[in-house]
Motif scaffolding. Sequence first.
Motif, PDB file in Angstrom:
ATOM      1  N   THR A   1       0.351  -0.755   0.111  1.00  0.00           N
ATOM      2  CA  THR A   1       0.273   0.236  -0.116  1.00  0.00           C
ATOM      3  C   THR A   1       0.463   1.200   0.364  1.00  0.00           C
ATOM      4  O   THR A   1       0.933   2.086  -0.932  1.00  0.00           O
ATOM      5  N   SER A   2       2.037   1.275   0.727  1.00  0.00           N
ATOM      6  CA  SER A   2       3.228   2.499   0.870  1.00  0.00           C
ATOM      7  C   SER A   2       3.487   2.219  -0.388  1.00  0.00           C
ATOM      8  O   SER A   2       3.185   3.690  -0.666  1.00  0.00           O
ATOM      9  N   VAL A   3       3.833   1.605  -1.353  1.00  0.00           N
ATOM     10  CA  VAL A   3       4.598   1.285  -2.157  1.00  0.00           C
ATOM     11  C   VAL A   3       3.911   2.505  -3.358  1.00  0.00           C
ATOM     12  O   VAL A   3       4.411   2.799  -4.284  1.00  0.00           O
ATOM     13  N   ALA A   4       2.688   1.810  -3.730  1.00  0.00           N
ATOM     14  CA  ALA A   4       1.544   2.640  -4.792  1.00  0.00           C
ATOM     15  C   ALA A   4       0.832   3.075  -3.869  1.00  0.00           C
ATOM     16  O   ALA A   4       0.986   4.638  -5.821  1.00  0.00           O
ATOM     17  N   LEU A   5       1.218   4.109  -2.581  1.00  0.00           N
ATOM     18  CA  LEU A   5       0.462   5.420  -2.852  1.00  0.00           C
ATOM     19  C   LEU A   5       2.395   6.396  -3.066  1.00  0.00           C
ATOM     20  O   LEU A   5       1.744   7.329  -3.872  1.00  0.00           O
ATOM     21  N   VAL A   6       3.189   5.542  -2.459  1.00  0.00           N
ATOM     22  CA  VAL A   6       4.311   6.993  -3.140  1.00  0.00           C
ATOM     23  C   VAL A   6       4.188   6.966  -4.804  1.00  0.00           C
ATOM     24  O   VAL A   6       4.515   7.516  -5.440  1.00  0.00           O
ATOM     25  N   GLN A   7       4.057   5.542  -5.582  1.00  0.00           N
ATOM     26  CA  GLN A   7       4.138   5.716  -7.277  1.00  0.00           C
ATOM     27  C   GLN A   7       3.120   7.001  -7.601  1.00  0.00           C
ATOM     28  O   GLN A   7       3.307   7.368  -8.703  1.00  0.00           O
ATOM     29  N   ARG A   8       1.533   5.857  -6.586  1.00  0.00           N
ATOM     30  CA  ARG A   8       0.520   7.979  -7.192  1.00  0.00           C
ATOM     31  C   ARG A   8       1.099   9.154  -7.003  1.00  0.00           C
ATOM     32  O   ARG A   8       0.706   9.788  -7.967  1.00  0.00           O
ATOM     33  N   LEU A   9       1.540   9.626  -6.288  1.00  0.00           N
ATOM     34  CA  LEU A   9       1.825  10.549  -5.328  1.00  0.00           C
ATOM     35  C   LEU A   9       3.351  10.536  -5.590  1.00  0.00           C
ATOM     36  O   LEU A   9       3.317  12.152  -6.076  1.00  0.00           O
ATOM     37  N   VAL A  10       3.999  10.344  -5.629  1.00  0.00           N
ATOM     38  CA  VAL A  10       5.547  11.364  -6.098  1.00  0.00           C
ATOM     39  C   VAL A  10       5.695  10.665  -7.251  1.00  0.00           C
ATOM     40  O   VAL A  10       6.653  11.515  -7.688  1.00  0.00           O
TER      41      VAL A  10
ATOM     42  N   GLY B   1      16.537   1.014   3.655  1.00  0.00           N
ATOM     43  CA  GLY B   1      15.134   2.156   4.215  1.00  0.00           C
ATOM     44  C   GLY B   1      15.542   3.074   4.244  1.00  0.00           C
ATOM     45  O   GLY B   1      15.302   3.993   3.192  1.00  0.00           O
ATOM     46  N   ALA B   2      15.660   4.251   5.342  1.00  0.00           N
ATOM     47  CA  ALA B   2      14.962   5.484   5.493  1.00  0.00           C
ATOM     48  C   ALA B   2      16.112   6.668   4.394  1.00  0.00           C
ATOM     49  O   ALA B   2      15.653   7.088   3.635  1.00  0.00           O
ATOM     50  N   GLN B   3      16.815   5.667   3.753  1.00  0.00           N
ATOM     51  CA  GLN B   3      18.134   6.097   3.378  1.00  0.00           C
ATOM     52  C   GLN B   3      17.468   5.738   1.349  1.00  0.00           C
ATOM     53  O   GLN B   3      17.915   7.043   0.734  1.00  0.00           O
ATOM     54  N   ALA B   4      16.418   4.647   1.187  1.00  0.00           N
ATOM     55  CA  ALA B   4      16.110   3.813   0.315  1.00  0.00           C
ATOM     56  C   ALA B   4      14.753   5.037  -0.312  1.00  0.00           C
ATOM     57  O   ALA B   4      14.900   5.867  -1.498  1.00  0.00           O
ATOM     58  N   VAL B   5      14.212   5.700   1.387  1.00  0.00           N
ATOM     59  CA  VAL B   5      13.144   6.345   0.838  1.00  0.00           C
ATOM     60  C   VAL B   5      13.575   8.631   0.280  1.00  0.00           C
ATOM     61  O   VAL B   5      12.912   8.204  -0.783  1.00  0.00           O
ATOM     62  N   ALA B   6      15.138   7.985   0.984  1.00  0.00           N
ATOM     63  CA  ALA B   6      15.503   9.769   0.233  1.00  0.00           C
ATOM     64  C   ALA B   6      15.517   9.703  -0.887  1.00  0.00           C
ATOM     65  O   ALA B   6      15.355  10.999  -2.031  1.00  0.00           O
ATOM     66  N   LYS B   7      16.093   8.486  -1.497  1.00  0.00           N
ATOM     67  CA  LYS B   7      16.633   8.155  -2.890  1.00  0.00           C
ATOM     68  C   LYS B   7      15.471   8.278  -3.613  1.00  0.00           C
ATOM     69  O   LYS B   7      14.942   9.130  -5.052  1.00  0.00           O
ATOM     70  N   ILE B   8      14.418   7.749  -3.472  1.00  0.00           N
ATOM     71  CA  ILE B   8      13.278   7.635  -3.669  1.00  0.00           C
ATOM     72  C   ILE B   8      12.514   9.054  -4.155  1.00  0.00           C
ATOM     73  O   ILE B   8      12.013   9.920  -4.772  1.00  0.00           O
ATOM     74  N   LEU B   9      11.956   9.909  -2.891  1.00  0.00           N
ATOM     75  CA  LEU B   9      12.045  11.467  -3.168  1.00  0.00           C
ATOM     76  C   LEU B   9      13.235  12.267  -3.970  1.00  0.00           C
ATOM     77  O   LEU B   9      12.676  12.758  -4.734  1.00  0.00           O
ATOM     78  N   LEU B  10      14.295  12.012  -3.850  1.00  0.00           N
ATOM     79  CA  LEU B  10      15.090  12.931  -4.375  1.00  0.00           C
ATOM     80  C   LEU B  10      14.752  12.451  -6.148  1.00  0.00           C
ATOM     81  O   LEU B  10      15.421  12.825  -7.018  1.00  0.00           O
ATOM     82  N   SER B  11      15.087  11.133  -6.938  1.00  0.00           N
ATOM     83  CA  SER B  11      14.109  10.808  -7.955  1.00  0.00           C
ATOM     84  C   SER B  11      13.572  11.629  -8.332  1.00  0.00           C
ATOM     85  O   SER B  11      13.002  11.595  -9.923  1.00  0.00           O
TER      86      SER B  11
END
Length: 131
Positions: free
Chosen positions: A18-27, A67-77
């Motif tokens: 669910t979290s990944v689907a939300l990230v794909q849709r919003l981010v 972890g959190a650094q993967a989240v940072a990379k997601i946002l940076l992309s």
Amino acid sequence: MRTRPVLVFDGDCGFCTTSVALVQRLVRPRCEVVPWQHADLASLGVTAERARYEALWVTPTGRVYGGAQAVAKILLSARGAWPVLGALLTLPPVRWAAHGVYRLVAENRGRLPGGTPACAVPATRAVRWTR
């Protein structure tokens, strides 16, 4: 050789999915997204143990962030204002706090909305990753 980063997550975990689907849709991160259960982990340079433990961001050159650094990379992309938040997550002391929050969420994901017993992080881990 890969040309895009790969986001690896736990596809058996309802909270993670669910979290990944939300990230794909919003981010809308610029990456491939694959559950670790369907990924060629060896070619990504990661183990199933690590993939069960945390979300992973694998760069085209093979560098792995968890972890959190993967989240940072997601946002940076992503586009828009997301990269600003991603950059913030890479700086101490925010990075340290993000790591703590990520671990708290990851270790309790089975209790969070959408979580199931399949979401539980293994109780015993030989190694803890903090990158």
